[in-house]
Enzyme design. Structure first.
Site, short mmCIF file in Angstrom:
data_model
loop_
_atom_site.label_atom_id
_atom_site.label_comp_id
_atom_site.label_asym_id
_atom_site.label_seq_id
_atom_site.Cartn_x
_atom_site.Cartn_y
_atom_site.Cartn_z
N SER A 34 15.59 4.12 9.92
CA SER A 34 15.05 3.58 8.67
C SER A 34 15.44 2.12 8.47
CB SER A 34 15.54 4.43 7.49
OG SER A 34 16.95 4.53 7.50
N HIS A 48 -16.67 2.78 -27.19
CA HIS A 48 -17.72 3.09 -26.20
C HIS A 48 -18.31 1.83 -25.58
CE1 HIS A 48 -17.71 7.10 -28.17
NE2 HIS A 48 -17.65 6.40 -29.29
N SER A 95 -16.65 -18.12 -3.43
CA SER A 95 -17.36 -17.28 -2.47
C SER A 95 -17.66 -18.11 -1.23
CB SER A 95 -18.67 -16.79 -3.10
OG SER A 95 -19.60 -16.45 -2.10
N LYS A 141 -20.15 -19.58 -7.28
CA LYS A 141 -19.27 -18.50 -7.75
C LYS A 141 -17.85 -18.94 -8.04
CE LYS A 141 -20.47 -14.25 -6.90
NZ LYS A 141 -20.48 -13.18 -7.88
N ASN A 196 -14.78 -16.43 -8.93
CA ASN A 196 -14.54 -14.99 -9.10
C ASN A 196 -13.16 -14.68 -9.68
OD1 ASN A 196 -17.06 -14.38 -8.00
ND2 ASN A 196 -16.24 -14.46 -5.91
N GLU A 215 -9.01 -8.61 -10.52
CA GLU A 215 -9.51 -7.46 -9.75
C GLU A 215 -8.43 -6.87 -8.86
OE1 GLU A 215 -13.09 -8.73 -7.72
OE2 GLU A 215 -13.99 -9.37 -9.60
N TYR A 237 20.80 17.55 0.63
CA TYR A 237 20.05 16.47 1.30
C TYR A 237 19.17 17.03 2.42
CZ TYR A 237 18.94 12.30 3.99
OH TYR A 237 18.26 11.31 4.65
N LYS A 259 11.61 5.76 0.33
CA LYS A 259 11.79 4.31 0.27
C LYS A 259 10.54 3.46 0.42
CE LYS A 259 16.53 4.77 1.58
NZ LYS A 259 16.38 6.24 1.82
#
Ligand code: ARG
Length: 471
Positions: free
Chosen positions: A23, A156, A277, A283, A285, A290, A317, A325
Site C-alpha cells: 500500500s 419546478h 471550444s 464559445k 464554456n 460542470e 482487522y 484509502k
C-alpha cells in the site's frame, strides 16, 4: 522487498503478490501521521520503563530526521517497502540499529494504521472546514451587496415569486453552514485514540494510553481494542459529509450553468474560470462549474465503496480495510479543490442585476401578491385565487403582465380593485412585504445577514492538533 514479517516464512513472496499486497504507493501520504504516532508511542514506552530512556530519545531523533530527509528530498519513499509503517521502521533501524527494532514493542500495524488514518482524516476534516469558512465569507459578501437585487424565485424551474439574490444565496449559506456543523460533530466523535489496542486484544505491556492520546491531541483513548482496530465509522461519516458538500456545490453549479446561458444571462462567469471550444470560436464554456457537478459522482462512489467494503467484515482487522484509502483520499482531494475552485468562481462572477430584475417582473411572479391584495380588501383567499387566475389568463391572451392591465379591466374582474393595486404588485413591493422570519423582505433579510455574521464571528475553524507538533 522489505517486509516486517519474514521470520515465519521459508520461501520468498511472489512478486505479483508483493505488489498486489503493498500500500506504500498511496499510504505514503500518511508519513507525518506515522512519524508523530511513533514518536508518541516510543516516548510512552520510555516513560513506562518498557524501553530505556536512551532508546526512546534516539528513536525520536531518528524519526524526526527521517521526516526532514523525506521533505528535503534526501530520502525517497520507494515501493521497496510494503507500506509507510514498514518504511519508517526499516529506515529507522538501518540508521540507529537495535533501538529502532524496539519501537514496535506493544504495538501492531493494526492499531498503527488505525491511528494514522484517524489522524489523517482529522486533518482533512479541519482542512475542509477552513475552506468552507472561506466560502461562507464569499457568499455573505454577495448577500450583503445584493439585498435589493430582485430576481425570480423558481419552483419546478418555473418562475414562482420574486426574491432577491441575497435571499437565494442565503439558502446556500445555510447549506454550507450545516456542512460545517456536520464536520465539527464528526470531529468530536472521532477524536479518540486507538493507539495501544495492539493487533486486536490490547497488550501485555503496561502502556499508558491516556498519555499517548493526550500527546497526539485526542480527547481520550478508545474504549474497546477490537473496535479500535476495526472501526472506520468516522471515515464513512466524513465521506458522507463530503458527499453532502458536493451535492450542495453541484446544485449551485447547475444553477450557475443555467444562469450563464444566453437564454438567462443572469450571470457571467469570469474568463479566468471559463474555457473555450477548439472548433467554435464564439464559445465560452462553464467547464469549472460542470466539473464540480461532475466530480460529485466520484465522491459518492468513495462513500459507497467503503460502506460496501466494510459490510461483510468480521471482527477485527481484515486486509480488506486497506481499501479504505485510495478512493477516500481521492474524495478528500476532490472536495477540497472543488470548494476552493467554486469559491474563486463565485467571487469573480458578475451578476447582471437588470436582467435578473427584468426576469423577476415577467412570468406573473406577483400573482400571489395580487391575490393577497384582494384578501386585504376583504375577498376570501380562495375567491381571490380564482380572480387572479382569470386575470393571468387575460394577460396571457393579451401578451401583457398584470401591472400593464388597465384599471377598468381589473375592476371588471373585481370591483374592489383601486389605483393602489399597481403599487401592491410592483416587484419591489412584493419583496418588501415578505416580512416573515427567513423571507427576502429587507427587515427579515437584514436579520438573517446579522445572524450569518454572528455565526462566522463565533464558529472557530477546526484545527489539526498535529500542526502543533514541530518535526
Ligand atoms: N497497509 C495496511 C493497511 O492499510 C496496514 C495494516 C496491516 N496489518 C496487517 N495485519 N496486515 O491496512
Amino acid at each position: 522487498m522489505a517486509q516486517l514479517w519474514g521470520g515465519r516464512f521459508t520461501g520468498p513472496t511472489d512478486e505479483k503478490v508483493y505488489a498486489f499486497n503493498a500500500s506504500i504507493g498511496f499510504d505514503k501520504r500518511m508519513l507525518r501521521q506515522d512519524i508523530c504516532g511513533s514518536i508518541a508511542h516510543s516516548a510512552m514506552l520510555g516513560k513506562q520503563g518498557i524501553i530505556s530512556k536512551e532508546d526512546a530519545s534516539s528513536i525520536e531523533a531518528g524519526l524526526r530526521q527521517i521526516y526532514r530527509d523525506v521533505l528535503a528530498g534526501n530520502l525517497e519513499i520507494t515501493d521497496k517497502y510494503e507500506d509507510i509503517h514498514s518504511f519508517c521502521e526499516a529506515v529507522l533501524t538501518e540508521r540507529i540499529g537495535d533501538a529502532g527494532k524496539r519501537l514496535h514493542t506493544g504495538r501492531s500495524r493494526n492499531d498503527q494504521v488505525a491511528l494514522d488514518m484517524r489522524m489523517y482524516v482529522r486533518g482533512e476534516v479541519c482542512a475542509a472546514d477552513a475552506l468552507l469558512e472561506t466560502l461562507l465569507k464569499e457568499i455573505l459578501k454577495v448577500m450583503k451587496e445584493n439585498r435589493e437585487t430582485f430576481m425570480p424565485g423558481f419552483t419546478h424551474l418555473q418562475k414562482a415569486q420574486p426574491v432577491t439574490l441575497a435571499h437565494h444565496m442565503g439558502a446556500y449559506f445555510e447549506m454550507f453552514r450545516r456542512d460545517r456543523l456536520r464536520l465539527a460533530d464528526i470531529y468530536k466523535r472521532m477524536n479518540e485514540c486507538p493507539l495501544g489496542s495492539g493487533a486486536l486484544a490490547g497488550t501485555t505491556y503496561p502502556l499508558d494510553r491516556e498519555y499517548t492520546a493526550e500527546k497526539l491531541g485526542f480527547d481520550r483513548p478508545t474504549a474497546n481494542s477490537m473496535d479500535s482496530v476495526s472501526d472506520r465509522d468516522y471515515l464513512i461519516e466524513f465521506l458522507d459529509a463530503l458527499s453532502i458538500i458536493m451535492m450542495h456545490l453541484s446544485r449551485s453549479c447547475e444553477e450557475i450553468i443555467t444562469w450563464n446561458t444566453d437564454e438567462y444571462r443572469f450571470v457571467e462567469i469570469d474568463d479566468a474560470f471559463s474555457t473555450g471550444s477548439s472548433i467554435m470560436p464564439q464559445k465560452k464554456n462553464p467547464d469549472i462549474a460542470e466539473l464540480v457537478r461532475g466530480k460529485t459522482g466520484r465522491v459518492y462512489g468513495a462513500l459507497m465503496s467503503l460502506l460496501t467494503t466494510m459490510k461483510g467484515l468480521p471482527l477485527a482487522y481484515n486486509k480488506d480495510m486497506q481499501e479504505d484509502k485510495e478512493t477516500a483520499f481521492d474524495a478528500m482531494d476532490t472536495v477540497c479543490s472543488c470548494i476552493d475552485l467554486y469559491t474563486g468562481m463565485l467571487g469573480s462572477m458578475r451578476f447582471n442585476l437588470e436582467t435578473m430584475e427584468k426576469s423577476a417582473s415577467g412570468g406573473f411572479t406577483n400573482a400571489t401578491d395580487a391575490a393577497d391584495y384582494l384578501v386585504g380588501k376583504g375577498v376570501p383567499f380562495r375567491d381571490a385565487h380564482g380572480i387572479v387566475g382569470r386575470m393571468v389568463l387575460e394577460c396571457i391572451a393579451k401578451k401583457i403582465s398584470i401591472d400593464d392591465m388597465s384599471l377598468e379591466d381589473l375592476k371588471a374582474l373585481s370591483p374592489v380593485i383601486e389605483e393602489d393595486f399597481y403599487t401592491a404588485v410592483k416587484i419591489s413591493t412584493c419583496v418588501e412585504k415578505r416580512i416573515t422570519k427567513g423571507a427576502p423582505g429587507p427587515a427579515a433579510m437584514n436579520d438573517e445577514i446579522a445572524l450569518c455574521e454572528e455565526y462566522l464571528a463565533n464558529a472557530a475553524v477546526l484545527t489539526d492538533p498535529l500542526n502543533e507538533i514541530l518535526l
